[in-house]
Design a protein around this motif. Structure first.
Motif, PDB file in Angstrom:
ATOM      1  N   PHE A 118     -19.865 -29.331  28.130  1.00  0.00           N
ATOM      2  CA  PHE A 118     -19.574 -29.424  27.089  1.00  0.00           C
ATOM      3  C   PHE A 118     -18.078 -29.307  26.787  1.00  0.00           C
ATOM      4  N   THR A 171     -19.633 -35.043  25.890  1.00  0.00           N
ATOM      5  CA  THR A 171     -19.636 -33.338  25.963  1.00  0.00           C
ATOM      6  C   THR A 171     -21.370 -33.199  25.596  1.00  0.00           C
ATOM      7  N   HIS A 172     -22.429 -33.920  26.003  1.00  0.00           N
ATOM      8  CA  HIS A 172     -23.866 -33.854  25.679  1.00  0.00           C
ATOM      9  C   HIS A 172     -24.218 -33.026  26.763  1.00  0.00           C
ATOM     10  N   ALA A 173     -25.458 -32.121  26.679  1.00  0.00           N
ATOM     11  CA  ALA A 173     -25.855 -31.238  27.738  1.00  0.00           C
ATOM     12  C   ALA A 173     -26.093 -32.046  28.939  1.00  0.00           C
ATOM     13  N   THR A 175     -24.724 -34.333  30.270  1.00  0.00           N
ATOM     14  CA  THR A 175     -23.587 -35.440  30.787  1.00  0.00           C
ATOM     15  C   THR A 175     -23.764 -35.886  32.337  1.00  0.00           C
ATOM     16  N   SER A 222     -26.763 -30.000  14.932  1.00  0.00           N
ATOM     17  CA  SER A 222     -25.597 -30.907  14.616  1.00  0.00           C
ATOM     18  C   SER A 222     -26.011 -31.947  14.243  1.00  0.00           C
TER      19      SER A 222
END
Length: 293
Positions: A118, A171-173, A175, A222
């Motif tokens: 993140f 910044t994705h879980a 990544t 989100s």
């Protein structure tokens, strides 16, 4: 959902990754010169509500443990958690990318549980961890390789919103989902991968539909929060119907109605150089990459 409710839901979801706290403690134990942590200083970055910092303090009661997080509200909750567990820790509001509050070479171990993914500047996280570590110290970190609960929510959002879901950002879980992706940034940063292990954990939820709905909405928040308020309730209801369809399709409920989600993660130990004393390399079943020369 209020900010307070968000934190409560996050705390509830946090319990689902307890297995990773134990794995981190086991790995840190390989670097401890004493079983109770005597003489060891540990910094846990991105602690959130205080984990795995509190778990590490229980396992290594004599260690000096510092817990940090970017959000002040999280740090306050972490303090409450430590007080409730009667644990003595230090706390600070700091980003994993900026540990300037701490002097060079001041910690034996730095830990980061599901944090690096993140961070906008991942190399800065590595650089800062290495800066505050003593020369013989290690950085123990975990990253998601497969998080089926997150993937389910994203598929349900796609179906509910009727449009292609945005491609994962940096910044994705997930990544570091691709093989070798984490190893690549470690090598680019000029540090050494001392060990790497792939692990599986199972996240279980009780048979409580209201709690499950809160959990799913929290994970999809989100995207749902970007929807105009006038349409949000309808979109949220549609999203939850799509979630229910996906849960049935993927057979994620057990006979007693409880939910079970499987995830895969990677735990790595990063050091300054490949020369690591053998007495500090007791990683259990972890595969060793470095060795003493």
């Amino acid at each position: 959902m209020s900010a307070g409710a968000d934190i409560d839901t996050y705390d509830r979801l946090l319990q689902g990754v307890q297995e990773s706290w134990s794995k981190i403690a086991q790995t840190v134990g390989g670097y401890a010169t004493a079983g109770d942590g005597t003489g060891m200083a540990i910094l846990d970055v991105g602690s959130g509500l205080g984990e795995p910092a509190c778990h590490l303090k229980k396992v290594f009661p004599k260690a000096e443990l510092t817990s940090t997080d970017l959000e002040a509200a999280m740090v306050e909750k972490a303090k409450e958690r430590a007080a409730r567990l009667e644990l003595q820790l230090s706390f600070a509001v700091r980003s994993a990318e900026d540990l300037s509050q701490f002097a060079d070479a001041s910690f034996d171990v730095v830990t980061a549980n599901f944090v690096i993914m993140f961070a906008p500047n991942k190399q800065q996280v590595l650089d800062e961890a290495m800066r505050v570590l003593k020369p013989s110290g290690c950085f123990v970190a975990t990253v998601w390789k497969a998080f089926y609960l997150k993937e389910l929510v994203e598929d349900a959002l796609h179906a509910a919103l009727g449009e292609a879901h945005p491609a994962p950002t940096s910044t994705h879980a997930l990544t570091f989902k691709a093989p070798g992706s984490l190893e690549g940034i470690i090598e680019k940063a000029g540090f050494h991968l001392a060990s790497a292990e792939h692990c599986t954990l199972k996240m279980q939820w009780d048979n409580d539909e209201e709690t499950a709905r809160e959990n799913f909405c929290f994970i999809g928040r989100s995207d749902l929060q970007d929807i105009p308020e006038v349409d949000r309730s309808e979109c949220e209801a549609r999203f939850l119907r799509c979630v229910a369809d996906e849960v049935v399709k993927r057979r994620l409920t057990k006979a007693n109605g409880t939910y079970e989600f499987t995830g895969r993660y990677q735990i790595v130990v990063i050091t300054r150089s490949p020369v690591v004393p053998l007495k500090r390399c007791r990683f259990g079943s972890a595969s060793m990459v470095g060795h003493e020369q």
